[in-house]
Design a protein around this motif. Structure first.
Motif, mmCIF file in Angstrom:
data_model
loop_
_atom_site.group_PDB
_atom_site.id
_atom_site.type_symbol
_atom_site.label_atom_id
_atom_site.label_comp_id
_atom_site.label_asym_id
_atom_site.label_seq_id
_atom_site.Cartn_x
_atom_site.Cartn_y
_atom_site.Cartn_z
ATOM 1 N N ILE A 113 -40.815 0.096 -58.324
ATOM 2 C CA ILE A 113 -41.687 0.825 -57.400
ATOM 3 C C ILE A 113 -41.332 2.312 -57.382
ATOM 4 O O ILE A 113 -42.211 3.172 -57.351
ATOM 5 C CB ILE A 113 -41.587 0.242 -55.971
ATOM 6 N N ILE A 114 -40.039 2.639 -57.386
ATOM 7 C CA ILE A 114 -39.576 4.031 -57.385
ATOM 8 C C ILE A 114 -38.601 4.243 -58.548
ATOM 9 O O ILE A 114 -38.158 3.276 -59.174
ATOM 10 C CB ILE A 114 -38.884 4.391 -56.051
ATOM 11 N N HIS A 115 -38.287 5.515 -58.823
ATOM 12 C CA HIS A 115 -37.304 5.863 -59.854
ATOM 13 C C HIS A 115 -35.951 6.101 -59.168
ATOM 14 O O HIS A 115 -35.689 7.205 -58.676
ATOM 15 C CB HIS A 115 -37.729 7.133 -60.592
ATOM 16 N N GLY A 158 -45.306 -1.146 -49.846
ATOM 17 C CA GLY A 158 -45.581 0.075 -49.094
ATOM 18 C C GLY A 158 -44.330 0.638 -48.448
ATOM 19 O O GLY A 158 -44.139 1.869 -48.399
ATOM 20 N N ALA A 159 -43.443 -0.236 -47.964
ATOM 21 C CA ALA A 159 -42.218 0.221 -47.310
ATOM 22 C C ALA A 159 -41.269 0.876 -48.316
ATOM 23 O O ALA A 159 -40.655 1.911 -48.021
ATOM 24 C CB ALA A 159 -41.532 -0.952 -46.614
ATOM 25 N N ILE A 160 -41.108 0.281 -49.507
ATOM 26 C CA ILE A 160 -40.247 0.888 -50.530
ATOM 27 C C ILE A 160 -40.798 2.253 -50.928
ATOM 28 O O ILE A 160 -40.053 3.241 -51.084
ATOM 29 C CB ILE A 160 -40.139 -0.031 -51.760
ATOM 30 N N MET A 161 -42.106 2.343 -51.090
ATOM 31 C CA MET A 161 -42.723 3.608 -51.450
ATOM 32 C C MET A 161 -42.517 4.653 -50.354
ATOM 33 O O MET A 161 -42.161 5.809 -50.621
ATOM 34 C CB MET A 161 -44.215 3.401 -51.705
ATOM 35 N N PRO A 170 -42.877 12.631 -53.245
ATOM 36 C CA PRO A 170 -43.840 11.759 -53.938
ATOM 37 C C PRO A 170 -43.502 11.508 -55.401
ATOM 38 O O PRO A 170 -43.898 10.488 -55.963
ATOM 39 C CB PRO A 170 -45.167 12.519 -53.810
ATOM 40 N N GLU A 171 -42.775 12.453 -56.046
ATOM 41 C CA GLU A 171 -42.509 12.287 -57.467
ATOM 42 C C GLU A 171 -41.570 11.124 -57.768
ATOM 43 O O GLU A 171 -41.470 10.688 -58.918
ATOM 44 C CB GLU A 171 -41.918 13.574 -58.057
ATOM 45 N N TRP A 175 -45.731 5.939 -60.286
ATOM 46 C CA TRP A 175 -47.166 5.820 -60.044
ATOM 47 C C TRP A 175 -47.886 4.937 -61.060
ATOM 48 O O TRP A 175 -48.808 4.200 -60.677
ATOM 49 C CB TRP A 175 -47.802 7.207 -59.972
ATOM 50 N N PRO A 176 -47.543 4.962 -62.354
ATOM 51 C CA PRO A 176 -48.214 4.023 -63.272
ATOM 52 C C PRO A 176 -47.992 2.552 -62.895
ATOM 53 O O PRO A 176 -48.916 1.744 -62.932
ATOM 54 C CB PRO A 176 -47.592 4.354 -64.636
ATOM 55 N N VAL A 177 -46.738 2.218 -62.521
ATOM 56 C CA VAL A 177 -46.464 0.841 -62.086
ATOM 57 C C VAL A 177 -47.211 0.534 -60.797
ATOM 58 O O VAL A 177 -47.789 -0.544 -60.635
ATOM 59 C CB VAL A 177 -44.948 0.630 -61.908
#
Length: 526
Positions: A113-115, A158-161, A170-171, A175-177
């Protein structure tokens, strides 16, 4: 009157005692999780592991309480088996699916979800995942208490994001995943609805629209169970044993095919004997679908456990890896066995303690279900979730099941609407004064198959092209009756409420996680 008040008071006291027992049992489970986590940490890491494991256990219980209806709710709504039997099936296969086949989706949830590499230190990743677990669990708990059917997958993603954006911006979001995951949220209910409608349409064409429905069911039901056994066995080999070098896709498909053929042969022999005593009615045929429906509920429960355990264990696995190795989540690393156990048992505990509430509503609020419709819903949902699990996509089982129920409901509306239009065409071209001919035609029309109905109407149109009186009802009256019947088949008010809950889940979870990230970061030492 006084006795009535006493009875109501007794029921309230009994309900209060039940709530106290459920709260006490869930509290004891979470205390046990705390002790289990404490044995796998040391120093400051011990406190973090205890907090994370407790939050994951809380989240897993909410998953069990909220999503259990997706597995067995349609079957209970159709009265195929009891609530206690449904709870037993769901608990066993949900936990088995989580332990056997849940790791693949966990890898996507904990690091897709995130990097995590963008974070300056592992401690911040721990805060993000801990905030995500707490935010999603609290929101699901609140929504369940309010009777809102939300998606646990939507909530945790949504919470992880939200926590990641609060930590870095935001970076940090992959986003592709996220795009592929969001697309799966749109595609999965549509696919579930299409598959469920296809199953129901096949059942109607091959069984209920036949003159001898009992004989047709004895031919078709074994084939349906054979296909189910093939799919389920193949999935078990691919997901449960797929990491073994000797287990190839070809072997999995071959073993699945063997299980399907064996199941077909066994069920065909048993159904042939029992089917002789089944009445040649739709109610009698429904009895043949109890066993397939139990099998379908087991498949759906296994698929649900393999997919949704990631909602609780994915963030916990990232925290365990960060605390243990002092680095990111370690894509591809093995998930700790005790973390998997926390997620699997948490789902089972939440299911047993709080699941019956949701089961009673999901089975009857959207549309009326019988055994054949519930079987179609379960099979369409199971196939969709299994495909998503094989692809490693954390789809929402809530979306899939709701989509399947709607697919069944809308198919019934279409078929009944087509039937109604054909009857109107008949009325518009047949002499109204010839009541005996009307009754005779209606009797033959009702007993004919769909193809036979169309042929009867074509012949009728050719025989009466001119000099016919209009239909008995006015056009606006027929439309009003059709609208009223459509509202009965699929309840639009419940559909609107579900869609509203789906829309707000991601932003509410994201905002809550972002706020909790700052609270946790300020409270815990670096």
């Amino acid at each position: 009157m006084e006795l009535q008040h006493i009875s109501e008071f007794d029921r309230a006291v009994a309900g209060g005692k039940g709530e106290l027992v459920r709260f006490g049992a869930s509290f004891l489970f979470m205390v046990g999780v705390m002790f289990l986590a404490a044995t796998h940490g040391a120093g400051e890491g011990e406190l973090l592991l205890v907090m994370a494991a407790t939050a994951a256990a809380y989240m897993a219980m909410n998953i069990g309480a909220n999503d259990v209806a997706n597995n067995v709710g349609p079957a209970v709504g159709a009265k195929a088996f009891s609530l206690l039997g449904a709870l037993g099936i769901a608990a066993v296969f949900d936990i088995a699916g989580a332990l056997i086949a849940g790791e693949r989706v966990i890898e996507r949830m904990r690091s897709g979800i995130i990097h995590p590499g963008m974070l300056s230190e592992p401690q911040i990743l721990v805060w993000v995942m801990l905030a995500a677990l707490l935010a999603s669990a609290v929101w699901i708990n609140i929504a369940s208490a309010l009777g809102a059917p939300v998606s646990t997958t939507h909530s945790i993603v949504g919470a992880i994001m939200g926590g990641g954006i609060a930590a870095h911006g935001p970076e940090i979001v992959n986003w592709p995943v996220m795009g592929r995951i969001v697309a799966s949220w749109v595609v999965s209910p549509v696919l579930g609805g299409v598959l469920a409608a296809m199953f129901l349409y096949f059942i109607k064409r091959s069984i209920t629209h036949q003159i001898d429905m009992a004989a047709a069911a004895r031919r078709v039901v074994p084939a349906l169970l054979g296909v189910m056994a093939w799919i389920f066995t193949t999935f078990l080999f691919v997901e449960g044993l797929g990491r073994l070098p000797s287990v190839t896709r070809g072997l999995a498909l071959s073993c699945g095919l063997g299980a399907g053929v064996l199941t077909f042969a066994i069920v065909r022999a048993r159904v042939r004997d029992r089917g002789l005593f089944i009445p040649n009615t739709e109610h009698g045929v429904n009895r043949l679908f109890v066993l397939p429906l139990m099998f379908a509920a087991a498949v759906m429960s296994f698929a649900h456990g393999s997919n949704d355990v990631a909602n609780a264990v994915g963030p916990l696995a990232a925290i365990v890896h960060a605390v243990t190795y002092g680095s990111g989540p370690g894509q591809g690393a093995t998930v700790a066995g005790w973390a998997m156990l926390v997620g699997a048992l948490g789902i089972g505990v939440g299911l047993a303690l709080f699941g019956p509430r949701v089961i009673r509503t999901i089975g009857s609020e959207l549309t009326e279900l019988d055994n054949m419709r519930a079987f179609s819903v379960a099979m369409g949902s199971a196939l969709t979730v299994i495909l998503a699990s094989l692809l490693g996509l954390p789809v929402s089982s809530t979306h899939v099941v709701v989509g399947s129920v709607l697919g069944v409901g809308f198919l019934r509306e279409y078929l009944d609407g087509s039937h109604e239009r054909m009857v109107e065409e008949f009325k518009a071209h047949h002499p109204q004064g010839d009541q005996e001919a009307i009754d005779d035609f209606m009797q033959r029309f009702g007993a004919a198959s769909p193809d036979g109905k169309g042929e009867l109407l074509k012949n009728l149109k050719r025989q009466s092209r001119s000099g016919e009186d209009p239909a008995r009802f006015a056009k606006w009256e027929r439309k009003a009756m059709r609208r009223a019947y459509r509202q009965e088949l699929v309840r639009r008010s419940q559909l609107r409420r579900i869609l509203a809950a789906w829309v707000v889940t991601v932003p509410v979870s994201a905002l809550t996680a972002a706020a909790l990230f700052h609270v946790i970061g300020g409270a815990l030492p670096r």
